[in-house]
Design a protein around this motif. Structure first.
Motif, PDB file in Angstrom:
ATOM      1  N   ARG A  43       2.086   9.273  -9.967  1.00 31.96           N
ATOM      2  CA  ARG A  43       0.933   8.395 -10.116  1.00 31.96           C
ATOM      3  C   ARG A  43       1.454   6.970 -10.201  1.00 31.96           C
ATOM      4  NH1 ARG A  43      -3.802   9.032 -10.213  1.00 31.96           N
ATOM      5  NH2 ARG A  43      -4.311   7.736 -11.980  1.00 31.96           N
ATOM      6  N   ILE A  44       0.969   6.108  -9.348  1.00 31.78           N
ATOM      7  CA  ILE A  44       1.460   4.732  -9.247  1.00 31.78           C
ATOM      8  C   ILE A  44       0.805   3.821 -10.281  1.00 31.78           C
ATOM      9  CG2 ILE A  44       1.646   2.715  -7.742  1.00 31.78           C
ATOM     10  CD1 ILE A  44       3.443   5.133  -6.922  1.00 31.78           C
ATOM     11  N   GLU A  45      -0.475   3.990 -10.490  1.00 25.81           N
ATOM     12  CA  GLU A  45      -1.235   3.051 -11.328  1.00 25.81           C
ATOM     13  C   GLU A  45      -0.621   2.819 -12.711  1.00 25.81           C
ATOM     14  OE1 GLU A  45      -3.577   0.084 -12.090  1.00 25.81           O
ATOM     15  OE2 GLU A  45      -3.468   1.035 -10.129  1.00 25.81           O
ATOM     16  N   PRO A  46      -0.135   3.828 -13.413  1.00 26.42           N
ATOM     17  CA  PRO A  46       0.447   3.551 -14.741  1.00 26.42           C
ATOM     18  C   PRO A  46       1.665   2.627 -14.707  1.00 26.42           C
ATOM     19  CG  PRO A  46      -0.042   5.892 -14.523  1.00 26.42           C
ATOM     20  CD  PRO A  46      -0.229   5.277 -13.154  1.00 26.42           C
ATOM     21  N   SER A  51       0.854  -1.179   0.000  1.00 28.17           N
ATOM     22  CA  SER A  51       0.000   0.000   0.000  1.00 28.17           C
ATOM     23  C   SER A  51       0.898   1.240   0.000  1.00 28.17           C
ATOM     24  CB  SER A  51      -0.909  -0.001   1.235  1.00 28.17           C
ATOM     25  OG  SER A  51      -1.705   1.165   1.251  1.00 28.17           O
ATOM     26  N   ALA A  98       2.088   0.264 -12.053  1.00 29.61           N
ATOM     27  CA  ALA A  98       1.806  -0.828 -11.112  1.00 29.61           C
ATOM     28  C   ALA A  98       2.066  -2.207 -11.724  1.00 29.61           C
ATOM     29  CB  ALA A  98       0.376  -0.734 -10.590  1.00 29.61           C
ATOM     30  N   ALA A  99       1.702  -2.419 -12.971  1.00 27.82           N
ATOM     31  CA  ALA A  99       1.914  -3.728 -13.599  1.00 27.82           C
ATOM     32  C   ALA A  99       3.403  -4.046 -13.689  1.00 27.82           C
ATOM     33  CB  ALA A  99       1.268  -3.774 -14.984  1.00 27.82           C
ATOM     34  N   THR A 133      -1.677  -1.323  -4.130  1.00 30.19           N
ATOM     35  CA  THR A 133      -2.679  -0.260  -4.119  1.00 30.19           C
ATOM     36  C   THR A 133      -1.989   1.055  -3.803  1.00 30.19           C
ATOM     37  OG1 THR A 133      -3.186  -0.621  -1.780  1.00 30.19           O
ATOM     38  CG2 THR A 133      -4.543  -1.813  -3.402  1.00 30.19           C
ATOM     39  N   ALA A 134      -2.628   2.147  -4.198  1.00 28.67           N
ATOM     40  CA  ALA A 134      -2.042   3.463  -3.962  1.00 28.67           C
ATOM     41  C   ALA A 134      -3.131   4.471  -3.637  1.00 28.67           C
ATOM     42  CB  ALA A 134      -1.260   3.921  -5.189  1.00 28.67           C
ATOM     43  N   THR A 135      -2.753   5.457  -2.841  1.00 28.51           N
ATOM     44  CA  THR A 135      -3.667   6.522  -2.459  1.00 28.51           C
ATOM     45  C   THR A 135      -2.890   7.809  -2.244  1.00 28.51           C
ATOM     46  OG1 THR A 135      -5.360   7.205  -0.859  1.00 28.51           O
ATOM     47  CG2 THR A 135      -3.479   5.969   0.012  1.00 28.51           C
ATOM     48  N   SER A 136      -3.575   8.917  -2.385  1.00 27.17           N
ATOM     49  CA  SER A 136      -2.968  10.211  -2.040  1.00 27.17           C
ATOM     50  C   SER A 136      -3.260  10.561  -0.593  1.00 27.17           C
ATOM     51  CB  SER A 136      -3.521  11.319  -2.945  1.00 27.17           C
ATOM     52  OG  SER A 136      -4.889  11.543  -2.633  1.00 27.17           O
ATOM     53  N   LYS A 152       4.638  -5.006 -10.249  1.00 29.96           N
ATOM     54  CA  LYS A 152       4.245  -6.374  -9.893  1.00 29.96           C
ATOM     55  C   LYS A 152       5.191  -7.389 -10.527  1.00 29.96           C
ATOM     56  CE  LYS A 152       0.039  -7.760  -9.778  1.00 29.96           C
ATOM     57  NZ  LYS A 152      -1.380  -8.062  -9.692  1.00 29.96           N
TER      58      LYS A 152
END
Length: 159
Positions: free
Chosen positions: A107-110, A100, A112-113, A133-136, A116
Motif C-alpha cells: 500500500r503506497i498511501e501510508p 503514478s 506517500a508523505a 498517486t497509486a492504483t492497483s 514526497k
C-alpha cells in the motif's frame, strides 16, 4: 520556455521474498520483498530519472546508471544527481513532478508523505512540487496482480 519529460520503469519482485528491502522513492518499505534489479530497484527514482533525462533530450537510465552500478553503487538516489545536472546544464529548473504507481502491494498511501519528502530533497524542490498517486489497476495487469511494480513519471521544467 517549458519542457516536459515522461518516464517509465517496472520491475518484478524478487522470488521467494528475496534478500533486499523494497525501496520506493528513496523510502524503505519494511517487511516487503525487494525488486529484481542490479541496483536497489527503486522504480520510482528510475522513472523520475528517465523523465528528467527525456525532458532535456537525454537517454535512458541504463546508459548513465549501469557504469555507476558496475562500480558498486546500487543506491538509486545516487543516480538522480546525474539527471539533475543534465537539467541544470540545459538551463532549466524543475517546476513539478508527478508519479503514478501501479502495484497491488505494498500500500503506497501510508508512505506517500515520506516519499514526497525524500523526492523533494533529492531533486532540490519543495514537497508541494511532488505529486504521488497509486492504483492497483483493479488487478488487470501483472502489477495489479502483485507480481511487481510499474511507475510512470512526468516532469515539467522551466527556463
Amino acid at each position: 520556455m517549458v519542457r516536459v519529460g515522461f518516464g517509465h520503469d517496472s520491475h518484478a519482485f524478487e522470488p521467494d521474498g528475496g534478500t533486499k528491502p523494497l525501496v520506493l522513492g528513496g523510502v524503505v518499505f519494511p517487511g516487503q520483498p525487494g525488486l529484481l534489479a542490479n541496483s536497489d530497484g527503486d522504480v520510482v527514482l528510475h522513472a523520475l530519472f528517465n523523465a528528467l533525462s527525456q525532458a532535456v533530450g537525454g537517454r535512458s537510465l541504463g546508459v548513465y546508471a549501469d557504469p555507476i552500478c558496475a562500480g558498486g553503487v546500487t543506491d538509486s538516489s545516487a543516480y538522480l544527481p546525474v539527471a539533475l545536472d543534465m537539467v541544470r546544464r540545459a538551463g532549466y529548473t524543475i517546476a513539478n513532478v508527478g508519479v503514478s504507481i501501479e502495484a497491488r502491494r505494498p500500500r503506497i498511501e501510508p508512505m506517500a508523505a515520506q516519499m514526497k519528502v525524500c523526492i523533494a530533497h533529492l531533486l532540490d524542490i519543495q514537497e508541494d512540487q511532488v505529486g504521488i498517486t497509486a492504483t492497483s489497476g483493479e488487478g488487470l495487469t501483472a502489477f495489479g496482480r502483485g507480481e511487481g511494480i510499474q511507475v510512470f513519471a512526468i516532469v515539467s521544467l522551466v527556463s
